[in-house]
Design an enzyme around this catalytic site. Structure first.
Site, PDB file in Angstrom:
ATOM      1  N   LYS A  45      -3.809 -71.446  72.460  1.00  0.00           N
ATOM      2  CA  LYS A  45      -4.522 -71.521  71.205  1.00  0.00           C
ATOM      3  C   LYS A  45      -5.848 -71.726  71.535  1.00  0.00           C
ATOM      4  CE  LYS A  45      -6.008 -71.152  67.035  1.00  0.00           C
ATOM      5  NZ  LYS A  45      -6.014 -69.923  66.237  1.00  0.00           N
ATOM      6  N   THR A  46      -7.017 -70.793  70.952  1.00  0.00           N
ATOM      7  CA  THR A  46      -8.566 -71.457  71.474  1.00  0.00           C
ATOM      8  C   THR A  46      -8.815 -72.846  70.973  1.00  0.00           C
ATOM      9  OG1 THR A  46      -9.094 -68.941  71.146  1.00  0.00           O
ATOM     10  CG2 THR A  46     -10.837 -70.815  71.004  1.00  0.00           C
ATOM     11  N   SER A  70      -6.635 -66.617  58.458  1.00  0.00           N
ATOM     12  CA  SER A  70      -7.848 -67.278  58.468  1.00  0.00           C
ATOM     13  C   SER A  70      -7.594 -68.456  58.734  1.00  0.00           C
ATOM     14  CB  SER A  70      -8.987 -67.061  57.253  1.00  0.00           C
ATOM     15  OG  SER A  70      -9.883 -67.770  57.205  1.00  0.00           O
ATOM     16  N   GLY A  72      -8.747 -70.623  61.129  1.00  0.00           N
ATOM     17  CA  GLY A  72     -10.145 -71.535  61.322  1.00  0.00           C
ATOM     18  C   GLY A  72      -9.782 -72.626  62.545  1.00  0.00           C
ATOM     19  N   LEU A  73      -9.376 -71.792  63.442  1.00  0.00           N
ATOM     20  CA  LEU A  73      -9.289 -72.460  64.817  1.00  0.00           C
ATOM     21  C   LEU A  73      -8.439 -73.876  64.825  1.00  0.00           C
ATOM     22  CD1 LEU A  73     -12.710 -71.724  66.589  1.00  0.00           C
ATOM     23  CD2 LEU A  73     -10.261 -70.707  66.959  1.00  0.00           C
ATOM     24  N   CYS A 131     -14.040 -65.384  67.155  1.00  0.00           N
ATOM     25  CA  CYS A 131     -13.182 -65.849  66.125  1.00  0.00           C
ATOM     26  C   CYS A 131     -14.008 -65.414  64.830  1.00  0.00           C
ATOM     27  CB  CYS A 131     -13.007 -67.168  66.132  1.00  0.00           C
ATOM     28  SG  CYS A 131     -12.156 -67.896  64.607  1.00  0.00           S
ATOM     29  N   GLY A 248      -3.939 -55.780  70.556  1.00  0.00           N
ATOM     30  CA  GLY A 248      -4.026 -55.329  69.261  1.00  0.00           C
ATOM     31  C   GLY A 248      -2.968 -54.267  68.978  1.00  0.00           C
ATOM     32  N   GLY A 249      -2.028 -54.338  68.003  1.00  0.00           N
ATOM     33  CA  GLY A 249      -0.961 -53.420  67.537  1.00  0.00           C
ATOM     34  C   GLY A 249      -0.060 -53.171  68.635  1.00  0.00           C
TER      35      GLY A 249
HETATM   36  C1  SIN Z   1      -8.289 -68.459  64.164  1.00  0.00           C
HETATM   37  O1  SIN Z   1      -7.990 -69.754  64.264  1.00  0.00           O
HETATM   38  O2  SIN Z   1      -9.014 -68.593  62.977  1.00  0.00           O
HETATM   39  C2  SIN Z   1      -8.162 -67.246  64.715  1.00  0.00           C
HETATM   40  C3  SIN Z   1      -8.620 -67.377  66.087  1.00  0.00           C
HETATM   41  C4  SIN Z   1      -9.286 -66.202  66.416  1.00  0.00           C
HETATM   42  O3  SIN Z   1      -9.401 -65.127  65.547  1.00  0.00           O
HETATM   43  O4  SIN Z   1     -10.198 -66.025  67.454  1.00  0.00           O
END
Ligand code: SIN
Length: 311
Positions: A45-46, A70, A72-73, A131, A248-249
């Site tokens: 996860k980022t 959404s 939000g990291l 993001c 993607g997809g």
């Molecule tokens: C998120 O945590 O909102 C998604 C992360 C991303 O789209 O990079």
């Protein structure tokens, strides 16, 4: 023998399929499940400098054609993931996975990358420039000047293999402009694409997620044509030393095959991995191998980037 093995920079992977950052990869338990599956690698996860709870729930919803999120990291904070990767590296120096990071400010991004540079971590790092879900923070890679100046500063001190996660672009001029910027730097890879930012899904008369009054990143079936276009546009424009992770997809071997045909060296699975969990990596690998066998392709090099055009 049909092989789906691949390489990003100097790192070898038995299988070209892996998760996309954001889906089932927030905890060590999640990452261990991927590590013990047929996936060739995992991406975390980022991670931000500090732990984050993310946006209020509900923050993800499914439709018959994909997902809106959404998040939000939300993440455990960057040291959690770095320590875990360092412990894996100590036990098996040949293991290779991807640490995804971004700061909540440019200063934080530099603190994170300088910490990695000064650590023993030798693996791949992905800087998430795309993001769409943190209120008040635009997607960095839609600002070309900021992207260029940020990368310029990073590469004054960062000497380890680095990639960037990009948002989708929708205009040929933007492919040209972004590729020109990326080609100025010793990037190891790009990851194309993140979700299509700020879509809206409505149920009866109401939005389906809470943050940002329902606006969120779109994934799944909706985005495959956009993802393929971005992978192929960058494959045509980037210097060969910058490899492409296609995202993607992807929910079948055919989808993975198309990403590779467009130029991807590795393929990430997001929404479909969310539905199907780690069993998806074996299924899609087998489907990809069956397509390759049918076409008498032995490895990814036999068809990577070799998309045919109409005369
Ligand atoms: C998120 O945590 O909102 C998604 C992360 C991303 O789209 O990079």
């Amino acid at each position: 023998m049909v092989s789906t093995s691949t390489q990003i920079g100097n790192f070898y992977f038995d299988n070209c399929l892996m998760n996309a950052a954001g889906v089932r990869c927030m905890t060590i338990e999640d990452l261990e499940a991927i590590r013990h599956s047929k996936a060739g690698a995992f991406v975390t996860k980022t991670a931000t400098l500090e732990e984050r709870a993310g946006n209020p729930s509900p923050r993800m919803a499914s439709t018959p054609l994909g997902t809106i999120n959404s998040m939000g990291l939300p993440n455990q904070g960057f040291p959690y993931y770095l320590d875990y990767l360092l412990s894996l590296q100590k036990n098996d120096p040949n293991q290779s996975n991807i640490l995804s990071v971004v700061g909540m400010s440019q200063m934080e991004t530099h603190v994170i990358l300088q910490t990695i540079q000064n650590s023993d971590y030798q693996g791949l790092v992905e800087l998430n420039l795309s993001c769409p879900n943190v209120p008040g923070k635009p997607q960095i890679a839609y600002d070309f000047d900021t992207t260029e100046s940020l990368l310029k500063e990073i590469f004054t001190y960062y000497k380890k293999p680095l990639g960037v996660k990009l948002p989708p672009y929708f205009d040929i001029v933007h492919f040209d402009q972004m590729a020109t910027i990326l080609n100025k730097f010793p990037l190891t890879f790009i990851n194309s694409v993140n979700s299509i930012g700020n879509g809206l899904v409505i149920n009866d008369e109401t939005v389906v997620i809470k943050p940002k009054n329902g606006f969120g990143g779109i994934g799944g079936d909706y985005i495959k044509p956009t993802a393929l276009a971005n992978v192929h546009a960058f494959y045509q424009r980037l210097k060969p030393s910058i490899q492409i992770i296609g995202t993607g997809g992807v929910k079948s071997g055919r989808d993975a095959f198309e990403h590779i045909l467009c130029g991807a060296s590795m393929v990430q699975i997001g929404s479909a991995f969310g539905y199907e969990d780690v069993a998806i990596f074996k299924r899609i690998q087998e489907e990809l191998q069956a397509i390759m066998k049918d076409k008498v392709y032995e490895n990814l090099n036999d068809f990577r980037g070799k998309l045919h055009y109409l005369d």
